[in-house]
Design a protein around this motif. Structure first.
Motif, PDB file in Angstrom:
ATOM      1  N   ALA A   5       0.841  -1.194   0.000  1.00 41.48           N
ATOM      2  CA  ALA A   5       0.000   0.000   0.000  1.00 41.48           C
ATOM      3  C   ALA A   5       0.880   1.249   0.000  1.00 41.48           C
ATOM      4  O   ALA A   5       2.056   1.201   0.383  1.00 41.48           O
ATOM      5  N   THR A   6       0.303   2.346  -0.445  1.00 45.05           N
ATOM      6  CA  THR A   6       0.981   3.638  -0.432  1.00 45.05           C
ATOM      7  C   THR A   6       0.048   4.670   0.179  1.00 45.05           C
ATOM      8  O   THR A   6      -1.128   4.739  -0.187  1.00 45.05           O
ATOM      9  N   ALA A   7       0.572   5.439   1.103  1.00 44.88           N
ATOM     10  CA  ALA A   7      -0.202   6.505   1.733  1.00 44.88           C
ATOM     11  C   ALA A   7       0.426   7.844   1.377  1.00 44.88           C
ATOM     12  O   ALA A   7       1.624   8.047   1.586  1.00 44.88           O
ATOM     13  N   GLU A   8      -0.374   8.723   0.796  1.00 53.17           N
ATOM     14  CA  GLU A   8       0.082  10.087   0.527  1.00 53.17           C
ATOM     15  C   GLU A   8      -0.151  10.900   1.790  1.00 53.17           C
ATOM     16  O   GLU A   8      -1.276  10.949   2.302  1.00 53.17           O
ATOM     17  N   VAL A   9       0.911  11.511   2.297  1.00 56.86           N
ATOM     18  CA  VAL A   9       0.814  12.204   3.585  1.00 56.86           C
ATOM     19  C   VAL A   9       1.347  13.627   3.489  1.00 56.86           C
ATOM     20  O   VAL A   9       2.113  13.958   2.577  1.00 56.86           O
ATOM     21  N   THR A  10       0.916  14.446   4.426  1.00 55.62           N
ATOM     22  CA  THR A  10       1.418  15.814   4.535  1.00 55.62           C
ATOM     23  C   THR A  10       1.757  16.099   5.990  1.00 55.62           C
ATOM     24  O   THR A  10       1.184  15.510   6.907  1.00 55.62           O
ATOM     25  N   TYR A  11       2.702  16.995   6.179  1.00 55.10           N
ATOM     26  CA  TYR A  11       3.067  17.476   7.511  1.00 55.10           C
ATOM     27  C   TYR A  11       3.980  18.684   7.339  1.00 55.10           C
ATOM     28  O   TYR A  11       4.386  19.026   6.215  1.00 55.10           O
ATOM     29  N   ARG A  12       4.317  19.313   8.433  1.00 55.30           N
ATOM     30  CA  ARG A  12       5.258  20.433   8.399  1.00 55.30           C
ATOM     31  C   ARG A  12       6.543  20.028   9.112  1.00 55.30           C
ATOM     32  O   ARG A  12       6.511  19.454  10.202  1.00 55.30           O
ATOM     33  N   GLN A  62      31.762  19.306   9.421  1.00 51.62           N
ATOM     34  CA  GLN A  62      30.737  19.272  10.458  1.00 51.62           C
ATOM     35  C   GLN A  62      29.731  20.377  10.189  1.00 51.62           C
ATOM     36  O   GLN A  62      30.116  21.520   9.936  1.00 51.62           O
ATOM     37  N   GLN A  63      28.441  20.039  10.219  1.00 52.47           N
ATOM     38  CA  GLN A  63      27.417  21.040   9.986  1.00 52.47           C
ATOM     39  C   GLN A  63      26.051  20.544  10.460  1.00 52.47           C
ATOM     40  O   GLN A  63      25.856  19.364  10.708  1.00 52.47           O
ATOM     41  N   ILE A  64      25.138  21.501  10.599  1.00 51.85           N
ATOM     42  CA  ILE A  64      23.763  21.175  10.965  1.00 51.85           C
ATOM     43  C   ILE A  64      23.003  20.822   9.685  1.00 51.85           C
ATOM     44  O   ILE A  64      23.023  21.576   8.712  1.00 51.85           O
ATOM     45  N   ILE A  65      22.353  19.683   9.696  1.00 52.07           N
ATOM     46  CA  ILE A  65      21.595  19.223   8.528  1.00 52.07           C
ATOM     47  C   ILE A  65      20.140  19.028   8.927  1.00 52.07           C
ATOM     48  O   ILE A  65      19.850  18.352   9.922  1.00 52.07           O
ATOM     49  N   HIS A  66      19.234  19.638   8.167  1.00 55.58           N
ATOM     50  CA  HIS A  66      17.802  19.485   8.454  1.00 55.58           C
ATOM     51  C   HIS A  66      17.191  18.505   7.458  1.00 55.58           C
ATOM     52  O   HIS A  66      17.267  18.691   6.243  1.00 55.58           O
ATOM     53  N   VAL A  67      16.639  17.451   7.992  1.00 54.66           N
ATOM     54  CA  VAL A  67      15.990  16.416   7.178  1.00 54.66           C
ATOM     55  C   VAL A  67      14.490  16.638   7.226  1.00 54.66           C
ATOM     56  O   VAL A  67      13.888  16.593   8.304  1.00 54.66           O
ATOM     57  N   THR A  68      13.887  16.889   6.074  1.00 53.24           N
ATOM     58  CA  THR A  68      12.444  17.116   6.021  1.00 53.24           C
ATOM     59  C   THR A  68      11.682  15.838   5.696  1.00 53.24           C
ATOM     60  O   THR A  68      10.502  15.710   6.035  1.00 53.24           O
ATOM     61  N   GLY A  69      12.340  14.908   5.012  1.00 53.50           N
ATOM     62  CA  GLY A  69      11.661  13.687   4.587  1.00 53.50           C
ATOM     63  C   GLY A  69      11.067  13.793   3.199  1.00 53.50           C
ATOM     64  O   GLY A  69      10.587  12.812   2.647  1.00 53.50           O
ATOM     65  N   GLY A 127       8.784  23.546   6.964  1.00 50.61           N
ATOM     66  CA  GLY A 127       8.003  23.950   5.799  1.00 50.61           C
ATOM     67  C   GLY A 127       6.992  22.865   5.491  1.00 50.61           C
ATOM     68  O   GLY A 127       6.997  21.799   6.102  1.00 50.61           O
ATOM     69  N   GLU A 128       6.112  23.135   4.533  1.00 47.54           N
ATOM     70  CA  GLU A 128       5.102  22.148   4.159  1.00 47.54           C
ATOM     71  C   GLU A 128       5.750  21.007   3.381  1.00 47.54           C
ATOM     72  O   GLU A 128       6.540  21.230   2.469  1.00 47.54           O
ATOM     73  N   VAL A 129       5.411  19.783   3.770  1.00 45.28           N
ATOM     74  CA  VAL A 129       5.957  18.595   3.113  1.00 45.28           C
ATOM     75  C   VAL A 129       4.819  17.707   2.638  1.00 45.28           C
ATOM     76  O   VAL A 129       3.889  17.412   3.390  1.00 45.28           O
ATOM     77  N   SER A 130       4.896  17.306   1.379  1.00 50.52           N
ATOM     78  CA  SER A 130       3.969  16.319   0.820  1.00 50.52           C
ATOM     79  C   SER A 130       4.819  15.164   0.314  1.00 50.52           C
ATOM     80  O   SER A 130       5.683  15.355  -0.552  1.00 50.52           O
ATOM     81  N   THR A 131       4.589  13.981   0.848  1.00 50.75           N
ATOM     82  CA  THR A 131       5.389  12.833   0.448  1.00 50.75           C
ATOM     83  C   THR A 131       4.535  11.577   0.555  1.00 50.75           C
ATOM     84  O   THR A 131       3.336  11.651   0.834  1.00 50.75           O
ATOM     85  N   SER A 132       5.118  10.440   0.309  1.00 53.89           N
ATOM     86  CA  SER A 132       4.370   9.183   0.370  1.00 53.89           C
ATOM     87  C   SER A 132       5.078   8.189   1.264  1.00 53.89           C
ATOM     88  O   SER A 132       6.307   8.214   1.400  1.00 53.89           O
ATOM     89  N   LEU A 133       4.296   7.324   1.870  1.00 56.17           N
ATOM     90  CA  LEU A 133       4.803   6.236   2.690  1.00 56.17           C
ATOM     91  C   LEU A 133       4.371   4.914   2.075  1.00 56.17           C
ATOM     92  O   LEU A 133       3.194   4.728   1.777  1.00 56.17           O
TER      93      LEU A 133
END
Length: 276
Positions: A101-108, A196-203, A111-117
């Motif tokens: 199965a695939t679920a289309e999901v959104t979250y912040r 070395q640095q700060i990395i932001h992972v949005t998914g 910033g706004e993120v639209s992705t799939s699981l």
């Protein structure tokens, strides 16, 4: 193939049902309990809600491999973290095809993120396959003896990271900001503050950290100085790795190229072992 459009109201009811069950069971997310009972939407929402609540052990439990997903970084799947990594998660659409199965999901998440699981069913239970975008990827232009590590609060040196393989190190993580660095497990090369640095992972997409040449001019010059200081004569002409675990080197001594390996002793002195 079955396709469902999940209305916001239905998502809200699912979340409420999950929270009600959590309240009755002590707040622990359990993909084997009825909260995930054959319902793709509930499994995807349960995973996201755990992230939003800062329950990373619970989020890991919703994945196919559980805590083993983070075998090289147990901290990521522990309860020692505080604060959620996503805000306002919602399942917008679900497509089911047999046990996949695939679920289309959104979250912040910054910033706004639209992705799939993607989800997989085993028996009556649906579990989330951790997306490839839930990771930090560090890349070099050449193979390197290197390890990508997180140095965030709650981690101990060397206990949260991934070794580079063929010039690439990939560390699965949940969305969030991380203090990442590159180290040489052998201690031969000091990658320094540039690594070395700060990395932001949005998914939304995998975060790729391009580190370029693992042995630039300055690092080679430092190795040459350290080699000379150790009493080794000759000029360091080339340094490379064939297996990602040890540095090989070529030293020119009076016109003769000698190949060997580099290492450091307990005091940090650089050593060249011919033919090693």
């Amino acid at each position: 193939m079955m396709r469902y459009l999940v209305r916001p109201a239905a998502v809200g009811m699912t979340a409420l049902a999950a929270l009600a069950l959590a309240a009755c069971t002590g707040g622990d997310a359990d993909p084997d309990a009825s909260v995930g009972g054959g319902d793709v939407t509930a499994a995807a929402q349960g995973f996201l809600d755990s992230l939003a609540e800062g329950d990373f052990a619970g989020a890991a439990a919703w994945t196919v491999d559980g805590a083993e997903t983070f075998a090289t970084c147990p901290w990521m799947a522990s309860d020692t973290r505080t604060g959620g990594s996503v805000v306002g998660p919602a399942v917008e659409d679900v497509t089911e095809d047999g046990d996949q199965a695939t679920a289309e999901v959104t979250y912040r998440s910054g910033g706004e993120v639209s992705t799939s699981l993607d989800l997989t069913r085993s028996g009556d239970t649906w579990a989330v396959e951790l997306p490839e975008s839930f990771a930090i990827e560090a890349t070099f232009s050449e193979p390197a003896v290197a390890r990508l590590e997180l140095v965030d609060a709650g981690t101990e040196a060397g206990q949260c990271g991934a070794d580079a393989q063929d010039a690439v190190a990939v560390l699965p993580v949940f969305p969030g900001s991380y203090n990442a660095k590159i180290v040489d497990p052998t201690g031969v090369v000091d990658y320094g503050n540039d690594a070395q640095q700060i990395i932001h992972v949005t998914g939304a997409d995998r975060e790729t950290w391009d580190l370029g040449d693992p042995l630039g001019t300055e690092r080679l010059a430092t190795l040459q100085d350290d080699l000379t200081a150790s009493g080794t004569t000759g000029t360091l002409t080339r340094v490379w790795t064939e297996d990602g675990a040890q540095w090989s080197a070529e030293v020119d001594q009076d016109g003769t190229a000698i190949v060997g390996t580099l290492s450091r002793d307990d005091s940090g002195t650089l050593e060249f072992t011919a033919g090693g």
